[in-house]
Structures are given as structure tokens and as C-alpha cells.
Design a protein around this motif. Structure first.
Motif, PDB file in Angstrom:
ATOM      1  N   GLU A  41       0.835  -1.204   0.000  1.00 48.86           N
ATOM      2  CA  GLU A  41       0.000   0.000   0.000  1.00 48.86           C
ATOM      3  C   GLU A  41       0.874   1.260   0.000  1.00 48.86           C
ATOM      4  OE1 GLU A  41      -3.332   0.360  -0.333  1.00 48.86           O
ATOM      5  OE2 GLU A  41      -3.353  -1.806  -0.687  1.00 48.86           O
ATOM      6  N   ALA A  42       1.965   1.222   0.746  1.00 45.35           N
ATOM      7  CA  ALA A  42       2.862   2.382   0.786  1.00 45.35           C
ATOM      8  C   ALA A  42       3.493   2.597  -0.590  1.00 45.35           C
ATOM      9  CB  ALA A  42       3.944   2.173   1.851  1.00 45.35           C
ATOM     10  N   ARG A  43       3.849   1.508  -1.270  1.00 44.54           N
ATOM     11  CA  ARG A  43       4.399   1.637  -2.627  1.00 44.54           C
ATOM     12  C   ARG A  43       3.366   2.243  -3.588  1.00 44.54           C
ATOM     13  NH1 ARG A  43       5.814  -3.923  -2.504  1.00 44.54           N
ATOM     14  NH2 ARG A  43       7.480  -4.036  -1.002  1.00 44.54           N
ATOM     15  N   LYS A  44       2.124   1.772  -3.445  1.00 45.37           N
ATOM     16  CA  LYS A  44       1.057   2.305  -4.307  1.00 45.37           C
ATOM     17  C   LYS A  44       0.863   3.793  -4.059  1.00 45.37           C
ATOM     18  CE  LYS A  44      -1.716  -1.906  -4.768  1.00 45.37           C
ATOM     19  NZ  LYS A  44      -2.993  -2.531  -4.400  1.00 45.37           N
ATOM     20  N   VAL A  45       0.847   4.180  -2.788  1.00 46.65           N
ATOM     21  CA  VAL A  45       0.667   5.595  -2.454  1.00 46.65           C
ATOM     22  C   VAL A  45       1.829   6.405  -3.003  1.00 46.65           C
ATOM     23  CG1 VAL A  45       0.666   7.237  -0.515  1.00 46.65           C
ATOM     24  CG2 VAL A  45      -0.791   5.204  -0.448  1.00 46.65           C
ATOM     25  N   HIS A  46       3.053   5.887  -2.838  1.00 48.19           N
ATOM     26  CA  HIS A  46       4.220   6.613  -3.329  1.00 48.19           C
ATOM     27  C   HIS A  46       4.167   6.727  -4.858  1.00 48.19           C
ATOM     28  CE1 HIS A  46       8.240   8.199  -3.281  1.00 48.19           C
ATOM     29  NE2 HIS A  46       8.631   7.278  -4.168  1.00 48.19           N
ATOM     30  N   ALA A  47       3.785   5.632  -5.527  1.00 44.49           N
ATOM     31  CA  ALA A  47       3.686   5.671  -6.993  1.00 44.49           C
ATOM     32  C   ALA A  47       2.610   6.664  -7.415  1.00 44.49           C
ATOM     33  CB  ALA A  47       3.383   4.273  -7.535  1.00 44.49           C
ATOM     34  N   MET A  48       1.498   6.676  -6.668  1.00 45.14           N
ATOM     35  CA  MET A  48       0.423   7.612  -6.992  1.00 45.14           C
ATOM     36  C   MET A  48       0.895   9.047  -6.791  1.00 45.14           C
ATOM     37  SD  MET A  48      -3.475   7.601  -5.587  1.00 45.14           S
ATOM     38  CE  MET A  48      -3.753   5.955  -6.127  1.00 45.14           C
ATOM     39  N   GLN A  49       1.633   9.293  -5.732  1.00 44.25           N
ATOM     40  CA  GLN A  49       2.164  10.643  -5.498  1.00 44.25           C
ATOM     41  C   GLN A  49       3.091  11.055  -6.630  1.00 44.25           C
ATOM     42  OE1 GLN A  49       4.055  10.253  -1.700  1.00 44.25           O
ATOM     43  NE2 GLN A  49       2.251  10.956  -0.565  1.00 44.25           N
ATOM     44  N   GLU A  50       3.961  10.122  -7.036  1.00 39.22           N
ATOM     45  CA  GLU A  50       4.876  10.432  -8.134  1.00 39.22           C
ATOM     46  C   GLU A  50       4.104  10.724  -9.419  1.00 39.22           C
ATOM     47  OE1 GLU A  50       8.203  10.827  -8.113  1.00 39.22           O
ATOM     48  OE2 GLU A  50       8.098  10.581  -5.933  1.00 39.22           O
ATOM     49  N   THR A  51       3.052   9.958  -9.644  1.00 37.95           N
ATOM     50  CA  THR A  51       2.231  10.171 -10.836  1.00 37.95           C
ATOM     51  C   THR A  51       1.559  11.537 -10.770  1.00 37.95           C
ATOM     52  OG1 THR A  51       1.815   7.801 -10.979  1.00 37.95           O
ATOM     53  CG2 THR A  51       0.348   9.237 -12.224  1.00 37.95           C
ATOM     54  N   ILE A  52       1.010  11.885  -9.623  1.00 32.31           N
ATOM     55  CA  ILE A  52       0.348  13.189  -9.472  1.00 32.31           C
ATOM     56  C   ILE A  52       1.348  14.319  -9.669  1.00 32.31           C
ATOM     57  CG2 ILE A  52      -0.767  14.728  -7.797  1.00 32.31           C
ATOM     58  CD1 ILE A  52      -2.174  12.214  -6.690  1.00 32.31           C
ATOM     59  N   ILE A  53       2.522  14.166  -9.082  1.00 32.57           N
ATOM     60  CA  ILE A  53       3.544  15.209  -9.226  1.00 32.57           C
ATOM     61  C   ILE A  53       3.941  15.354 -10.690  1.00 32.57           C
ATOM     62  CG2 ILE A  53       5.957  15.775  -8.704  1.00 32.57           C
ATOM     63  CD1 ILE A  53       5.484  14.571  -5.922  1.00 32.57           C
ATOM     64  N   SER A  54       4.181  14.239 -11.354  1.00 29.29           N
ATOM     65  CA  SER A  54       4.593  14.336 -12.768  1.00 29.29           C
ATOM     66  C   SER A  54       3.470  14.921 -13.623  1.00 29.29           C
ATOM     67  CB  SER A  54       5.043  12.982 -13.299  1.00 29.29           C
ATOM     68  OG  SER A  54       3.948  12.122 -13.459  1.00 29.29           O
ATOM     69  N   LEU A  55       2.210  14.575 -13.322  1.00 27.72           N
ATOM     70  CA  LEU A  55       1.096  15.148 -14.084  1.00 27.72           C
ATOM     71  C   LEU A  55       0.979  16.653 -13.848  1.00 27.72           C
ATOM     72  CD1 LEU A  55      -1.679  12.429 -13.674  1.00 27.72           C
ATOM     73  CD2 LEU A  55      -0.406  13.007 -15.758  1.00 27.72           C
ATOM     74  N   LYS A  56       1.189  17.064 -12.623  1.00 32.82           N
ATOM     75  CA  LYS A  56       1.112  18.499 -12.337  1.00 32.82           C
ATOM     76  C   LYS A  56       2.252  19.244 -13.005  1.00 32.82           C
ATOM     77  CE  LYS A  56      -1.622  18.766  -8.211  1.00 32.82           C
ATOM     78  NZ  LYS A  56      -1.776  19.429  -6.952  1.00 32.82           N
ATOM     79  N   ARG A  57       3.414  18.625 -13.071  1.00 28.93           N
ATOM     80  CA  ARG A  57       4.547  19.265 -13.743  1.00 28.93           C
ATOM     81  C   ARG A  57       4.257  19.408 -15.251  1.00 28.93           C
ATOM     82  NH1 ARG A  57       9.461  16.286 -10.639  1.00 28.93           N
ATOM     83  NH2 ARG A  57       9.452  17.674  -8.840  1.00 28.93           N
TER      84      ARG A  57
END
Length: 147
Positions: free
Chosen positions: A102-118
């Protein structure tokens, strides 16, 4: 064996031989009676000691069986505790793996959100997205971040 001393022999001097023989017979009968009583007492004492031994043996066997039963029960409890411990370890490992996933999923989701916002050009809020408290990642006591 009994020997007559000289003073005892003088008592018999002058007695009729039948009287001496009667005295000897009485003495031998008395001695036989004493020996029989001593033997009877020894047999009686031996029988009492045998009874005592048998009683103590029964008590010992009962105590031994109680100890064996208690030991068996304690071994069963130990096996149950070891099985429960193993089960809890397996469950703990499963929960830990689930948490890490779950922590990996959350981290991957955060990375995805950050990259999308960038990609959108909205980089002003990017620095706040990395914060575990604002991003929705589980917070660990003591301020430790998730892996």
C-alpha cells in the motif's frame, strides 16, 4: 551357644540326674521359646515394613503419574503457544507486506500526481504534494516517512 561357668555347675552338684535333665529341658524349652518369639517378631516387623513399602510405592506411583500428566499438559500448552506464535508471525508478515505494498502504491500515486502536475505547468504546488501529511500517505509515529 551357652556355656555353664564353674559356679553354675556347682549348683547342679548333688542333684538327681532326672532333676538335672528336667532343668536342662526347661532351659532348652525356654531358649526355643525365646528364639521363636524373636523369629515371630522379625516376621511381624518384616510384614509391617513390606506394607509400608507397598504404601509408599503406591504414593510414589500416584505422584509420578500426576507429574507425568502435568508435564504432558504443559507440553501441549507449549505446542499450542508455539503454533499460535507461528500463526501470529505469519499474520504479522502478511500485514507488513500488505502495508508495504500500500505504501508503494501511495508513493507511486504521489509520483504520478507530481509528474502530471509538472506536465500541466502547475509547479507551484508541487513542493507541498511531497509532504506525507498532505498527500494522504500513512503517517508513522515519530515522524518516520513510509518506505
Amino acid at each position: 551357644t551357652y556355656f555353664l561357668g564353674e559356679s553354675d555347675q556347682r549348683i547342679l552338684n548333688g542333684s538327681h540326674p532326672d532333676t538335672v535333665m528336667q532343668s536342662c529341658l526347661s532351659a532348652v524349652n525356654f531358649w526355643v521359646s525365646q528364639e521363636r518369639n524373636r523369629g515371630d517378631y522379625a516376621m511381624h516387623r518384616m510384614a509391617k515394613l513390606q506394607e509400608s513399602k507397598d504404601h509408599l510405592k503406591q504414593k510414589f506411583q500416584a505422584a509420578y503419574q500426576d507429574v507425568e500428566a502435568n508435564l504432558k499438559h504443559e507440553r501441549e500448552l507449549r505446542q499450542q503457544a508455539e503454533a499460535a506464535h507461528e500463526e501470529m508471525q505469519q499474520e504479522n508478515l502478511h500485514v507488513k507486506q500488505k502495508y508495504q505494498e500500500e505504501a508503494r502504491k501511495v508513493h507511486a500515486m504521489q509520483e504520478t500526481i507530481i509528474s502530471l502536475k509538472r506536465k500541466r505547468g502547475d509547479s507551484g504546488n508541487v513542493s507541498t504534494m511531497g509532504s506525507p501529511l498532505r498527500s494522504g500517505t500513512p503517517h508513522r509515529p515519530g515522524g518516520a516517512e513510509s518506505p
